[in-house]
Design a protein around this motif. Sequence first.
Motif, short mmCIF file in Angstrom:
data_model
loop_
_atom_site.label_atom_id
_atom_site.label_comp_id
_atom_site.label_asym_id
_atom_site.label_seq_id
_atom_site.Cartn_x
_atom_site.Cartn_y
_atom_site.Cartn_z
N ILE A 21 0.84 -1.21 0.00
CA ILE A 21 0.00 0.00 0.00
C ILE A 21 0.87 1.26 0.00
O ILE A 21 0.60 2.22 -0.72
CB ILE A 21 -0.94 -0.01 1.22
CG1 ILE A 21 -1.98 -1.13 1.07
CG2 ILE A 21 -1.65 1.34 1.37
CD1 ILE A 21 -2.84 -1.35 2.30
N ASN A 22 1.94 1.24 0.79
CA ASN A 22 2.87 2.38 0.81
C ASN A 22 3.54 2.57 -0.55
O ASN A 22 3.70 3.71 -1.02
CB ASN A 22 3.93 2.18 1.89
CG ASN A 22 3.37 2.30 3.29
OD1 ASN A 22 2.40 3.02 3.51
ND2 ASN A 22 3.96 1.61 4.25
N LEU A 23 3.94 1.47 -1.19
CA LEU A 23 4.55 1.56 -2.51
C LEU A 23 3.57 2.13 -3.52
O LEU A 23 3.94 2.94 -4.38
CB LEU A 23 5.02 0.17 -2.97
CG LEU A 23 6.20 -0.45 -2.24
CD1 LEU A 23 6.47 -1.86 -2.76
CD2 LEU A 23 7.45 0.42 -2.39
N PHE A 24 2.31 1.71 -3.41
CA PHE A 24 1.30 2.20 -4.34
C PHE A 24 1.05 3.70 -4.16
O PHE A 24 0.83 4.42 -5.13
CB PHE A 24 -0.01 1.43 -4.15
CG PHE A 24 -1.10 1.84 -5.10
CD1 PHE A 24 -1.08 1.40 -6.42
CD2 PHE A 24 -2.14 2.66 -4.69
CE1 PHE A 24 -2.07 1.77 -7.32
CE2 PHE A 24 -3.13 3.04 -5.57
CZ PHE A 24 -3.10 2.60 -6.89
N GLN A 25 1.09 4.15 -2.92
CA GLN A 25 0.91 5.58 -2.66
C GLN A 25 2.06 6.40 -3.22
O GLN A 25 1.86 7.53 -3.69
CB GLN A 25 0.77 5.81 -1.15
CG GLN A 25 -0.53 5.28 -0.56
CD GLN A 25 -0.58 5.39 0.95
OE1 GLN A 25 0.45 5.48 1.62
NE2 GLN A 25 -1.79 5.37 1.51
N GLN A 26 3.26 5.83 -3.20
CA GLN A 26 4.43 6.53 -3.72
C GLN A 26 4.47 6.51 -5.25
O GLN A 26 4.84 7.50 -5.88
CB GLN A 26 5.71 5.91 -3.16
CG GLN A 26 5.85 6.05 -1.65
CD GLN A 26 6.98 5.22 -1.10
OE1 GLN A 26 7.90 4.83 -1.81
NE2 GLN A 26 6.94 4.92 0.19
N ALA A 27 4.10 5.37 -5.82
CA ALA A 27 4.13 5.22 -7.28
C ALA A 27 2.97 4.30 -7.69
O ALA A 27 3.14 3.08 -7.71
CB ALA A 27 5.46 4.64 -7.74
N PRO A 28 1.80 4.88 -7.97
CA PRO A 28 0.63 4.07 -8.32
C PRO A 28 0.87 3.19 -9.56
O PRO A 28 1.18 3.71 -10.63
CB PRO A 28 -0.45 5.12 -8.60
CG PRO A 28 -0.01 6.32 -7.85
CD PRO A 28 1.48 6.31 -7.93
N ARG A 29 0.79 1.89 -9.37
CA ARG A 29 0.96 0.94 -10.47
C ARG A 29 -0.11 -0.14 -10.34
O ARG A 29 -0.42 -0.60 -9.24
CB ARG A 29 2.34 0.30 -10.44
CG ARG A 29 3.50 1.19 -10.87
CD ARG A 29 4.74 0.35 -11.08
NE ARG A 29 5.84 1.12 -11.64
CZ ARG A 29 6.87 1.56 -10.94
NH1 ARG A 29 6.94 1.31 -9.66
NH2 ARG A 29 7.84 2.23 -11.53
N MET A 30 -0.63 -0.57 -11.47
CA MET A 30 -1.61 -1.65 -11.49
C MET A 30 -1.04 -2.93 -10.88
O MET A 30 -1.72 -3.65 -10.15
CB MET A 30 -2.08 -1.90 -12.92
CG MET A 30 -3.04 -3.08 -13.07
SD MET A 30 -4.62 -2.80 -12.25
CE MET A 30 -5.33 -1.57 -13.35
N SER A 31 0.23 -3.22 -11.18
CA SER A 31 0.86 -4.43 -10.66
C SER A 31 0.85 -4.46 -9.14
O SER A 31 0.62 -5.51 -8.52
CB SER A 31 2.29 -4.56 -11.19
OG SER A 31 3.07 -3.43 -10.81
N THR A 32 1.10 -3.31 -8.51
CA THR A 32 1.15 -3.25 -7.05
C THR A 32 -0.22 -3.48 -6.43
O THR A 32 -0.35 -4.24 -5.47
CB THR A 32 1.71 -1.89 -6.59
OG1 THR A 32 2.96 -1.64 -7.21
CG2 THR A 32 1.91 -1.88 -5.08
N ILE A 33 -1.25 -2.86 -6.98
CA ILE A 33 -2.58 -3.02 -6.41
C ILE A 33 -3.08 -4.45 -6.58
O ILE A 33 -3.74 -5.00 -5.70
CB ILE A 33 -3.58 -2.00 -7.03
CG1 ILE A 33 -4.83 -1.87 -6.14
CG2 ILE A 33 -3.98 -2.36 -8.44
CD1 ILE A 33 -4.58 -1.25 -4.80
#
Length: 212
Positions: A21-33
């Motif tokens: 979730i922290n990574l997604f907030q820093q760099a929104p990516r479909m793979s992360t979600i």
Amino acid sequence: MATFLYPIYTVANFGLAIWGINLFQQAPRMSTILLIVVLTGMIYDNLIISVGHLIDEGTLLESLNRLRFLFHNLFVPLLVVVAVKLACNAGVTWAHYPIICYGCWAIALGLIVFGLLTDFRRLELIPTTFAGSLRYKPKSCSVPILTIAIALLVGVVGFYIWREIQWPWMFVGTLVMFSGNAMPTRIFGTLVGSAVDLVFILALLTTPLIVH
């Protein structure tokens, strides 16, 4: 041992989800979600095995375990999309083709439908104990075609990412996951499988950190 390790696996997966979730907030990516969605299923899986001996055999525990297999069928195929998205971010040429971008979703959805129609619809569960844990498992064990197909697809993509940006860990993580899940559950239960799945997701989750 299982009553000690499964709670650790649960907390570890939860920690990876928070990190994701922290990574997604820093760099929104479909793979992360999508990885966070997969981790949600893994958290539930390990949690139910962790508390199974406290709930005891019965309809409630069987229903809770049935959800484990439902989440597996619904979420795990999304890893195909994750792999292609990571390859695209890594600059792998073929991953940018529209047919690949749309095709990975078609494959994932196809694997979901296949799993629901062939595995989940006919799923019969029986209780089993291992090293102090209590869970329900399929009455008849067949070759896990779904898991094998996904592992092969992700492994191939991981190889191309390795070749493109010299990052081998997605490929290595796939091999570790594949090897660990191939170990007989009658000897190791799902202890090894849960551990290598954690390593596998960690390898996928760290890959966005080194791609542009």
